[in-house]
Design a protein around this motif. Structure first.
Motif, short mmCIF file in Angstrom:
data_model
loop_
_atom_site.label_atom_id
_atom_site.label_comp_id
_atom_site.label_asym_id
_atom_site.label_seq_id
_atom_site.Cartn_x
_atom_site.Cartn_y
_atom_site.Cartn_z
N PHE A 14 30.32 143.11 22.69
CA PHE A 14 29.28 143.61 21.81
C PHE A 14 28.56 144.70 22.50
CE2 PHE A 14 29.98 139.25 19.89
CZ PHE A 14 30.32 139.36 18.73
N LYS B 86 30.07 148.91 19.94
CA LYS B 86 30.72 148.73 18.51
C LYS B 86 32.15 148.91 18.20
CE LYS B 86 25.97 148.61 16.44
NZ LYS B 86 24.76 149.30 15.50
N ASP C 122 35.53 145.14 14.71
CA ASP C 122 34.97 145.14 13.15
C ASP C 122 34.47 143.86 12.82
OD1 ASP C 122 35.59 147.87 12.57
OD2 ASP C 122 37.80 147.35 12.45
#
Length: 280
Positions: free
Chosen positions: A271, A274, A278
């Protein structure tokens, strides 16, 4: 795996001892609304079961908000992931989820008794786009993207002892596969207990809630539930820890010598960028 969001049909409660605190704990699971996720309520604070709130720990999984901590959430989180529960409020009387019998058995069986409420909105998934790896000396965990929209765990442990030795288990996320691991209990080596006690931990530990290995023997009456119960329990933990992603992860996990710390470090690495995933 692609389904609507889900909560439980009505509240269900558990009581038991905290493995590390030794305190009696009462916990109640309550249905919750669409898009709320899994949340704990303790000391008048709502704490989301999320990697964002997680604390690095070797012997259990912890989350916190401000100065309020909750520990040993992994078996309950594993049960919720295995059953596909996406929205839930968990009220708890103490700072540690009860260990019960050391597996996810009581959580799973009692949630199944009350049943589920399917909610009128599709659930979301975290789909990996890149291979992510975290290593710590000889230990590692990695996750690679999959085109098949699945979540698998290939887990290896190697204790180099007289009994556990090397074990490997491949888990393909589904309720059918989860039934193969949810009875597996937490475990420790007798030689490590003195060190654990010196850390002020395992105050509630007993042969009723953990497997204890001494040399080439199991100290628990009745022995093991599976011949490879040790690695199956590690998979159970891994499922619970990775559910701190807030949504079901899609990818192929491989890990050797892993544990709570590596599981959380993998999530943080996923994380931090990004472009790694998705939300679908």
């Amino acid at each position: 795996m692609f389904s609507n969001q889900k909560t439980i049909l009505k509240e269900v409660s558990f009581s038991g001892i905290g493995l590390h605190s030794g305190e009696l704990v009462n916990i109640t699971l309550l249905p919750d609304d669409i898009d709320t996720g899994i949340n704990f309520f303790y000391k008048k604070k709502k704490i989301k079961a999320s990697w964002k709130n997680a604390e690095i720990s070797q012997l259990c999984t912890k989350i916190k908000k401000d100065n309020v901590y909750l520990s040993t959430i992994e078996h309950l989180m594993s049960a919720l992931c295995g059953l596909g529960v996406t929205n839930l409020l968990i009220k708890i009387s103490s700072g540690e989820v009860p260990i019960l019998d050391g597996s996810a058995k009581d959580f799973v069986n009692n949630i199944l008794k009350i049943g589920f409420k399917e909610q009128k909105k599709k659930r979301k998934f975290i789909k990996l786009k890149k291979t992510i790896t975290f290593e710590d000396k000889k230990k590692f965990i990695k996750i690679v993207p999959t085109n098949e929209n699945k979540f698998t765990i290939d887990y290896t442990i190697d204790y180099k002892d007289e009994l556990i030795k090397k074990q490997q288990f491949l888990y393909n996320h589904s309720y059918e596969d989860y039934k193969k691991i949810y009875l597996a209990r937490t475990f420790c080596l007798q030689q490590d207990l003195e060190k654990i006690f010196a850390m002020g931990l395992a105050k509630g530990g007993s042969l009723e809630n953990a497997i204890v290995v001494s040399g080439n023997k199991i100290l628990n009456q009745g022995g093991l539930r599976y011949k490879d119960e040790f690695v199956r329990h590690k998979v159970l933990d891994c499922i619970g820890d990775l559910y701190l992603s807030e949504h079901q992860i899609l990818g192929e996990v491989t890990t050797s010598g892993g544990g709570h710390e590596l599981n959380l470090m993998l999530l943080k690495k996923i994380f931090e960028d990004k472009d790694n995933f998705d939300v679908i």
